[in-house]
Enzyme design. Sequence first.
Site, PDB file in Angstrom:
ATOM      1  N   ASP A 107     -41.092 -54.683   2.845  1.00 24.58           N
ATOM      2  CA  ASP A 107     -40.996 -53.570   3.791  1.00 24.58           C
ATOM      3  C   ASP A 107     -40.694 -54.033   5.214  1.00 24.58           C
ATOM      4  OD1 ASP A 107     -43.384 -54.808   4.346  1.00 24.58           O
ATOM      5  OD2 ASP A 107     -44.616 -53.011   4.191  1.00 24.58           O
ATOM      6  N   LYS A 156     -45.201 -48.563  24.480  1.00 27.35           N
ATOM      7  CA  LYS A 156     -45.521 -49.524  23.421  1.00 27.35           C
ATOM      8  C   LYS A 156     -45.391 -50.984  23.882  1.00 27.35           C
ATOM      9  CE  LYS A 156     -44.226 -46.348  19.748  1.00 27.35           C
ATOM     10  NZ  LYS A 156     -43.409 -46.105  18.540  1.00 27.35           N
TER      11      LYS A 156
END
Length: 235
Positions: A107, A156
């Site tokens: 992933d 972020k």
Amino acid sequence: MKVAILAGGLGKRLRPLTADRPKALVEVCGRPIVEWQIELLKRRGFREFVILAGYRWERLVQHLGSGKNLGVKISYVVEDEPLGTGGAIKNAEHVLRDDMFLVLNGDVITDLDPTKLIEIVTEDHKSVAGIALVPMRSPYGVVKVSNGYVEEFVEKPRLDYWINAGVYVMKPEIFRYLPEKGDIEKTAFPMLAKERRLRAYSYNNVFWRAIDTVKDVDEATTELRRLYPDICTGE
């Protein structure tokens, strides 16, 4: 050197995208995650891949085939039941045990170069494996405040921690530490760390993204369209 891609997970958090396909076939910027992995590693000279499959494994075989269309060689090892990351690698011992090999979580999309990690594991005769690290980023934007006034919004930001990038280098000796069933992060790696036989290399200024949610798909698509327009084929 062979590259083993852990592609057996159910991808529950990515549903409905994974309702009829394994997580590795979820498309990001028009291409499945596994194709991004193969294309980016092919640019680093890797040509032989082993897909460690489980859930909807037949879709992977149908899509990737022998790897000829991607200019690589692909083989498959299928687990009959979920074995965890450690068990999946152990299940592939018969095709991986002859030499050092690279492992990639199914992933993760990253353009980090494994060469330095391979070098330090090769040169350290006591080591059994190596793990790539990337900077941890806050999942949220943060607010800087001074004397009760908002000074700045930072989207972020990078934090002062390193996280597991899901990219590993392993020597054949690793199979002595792997469980028949279970995750490598909870079994073999803690044992190797205790014995000081697990090396690490930290990567700065690389693209790295774990695709865990639909939001990750959207955000990674935006980044990859900018960085790799030649690989990106769609929205």
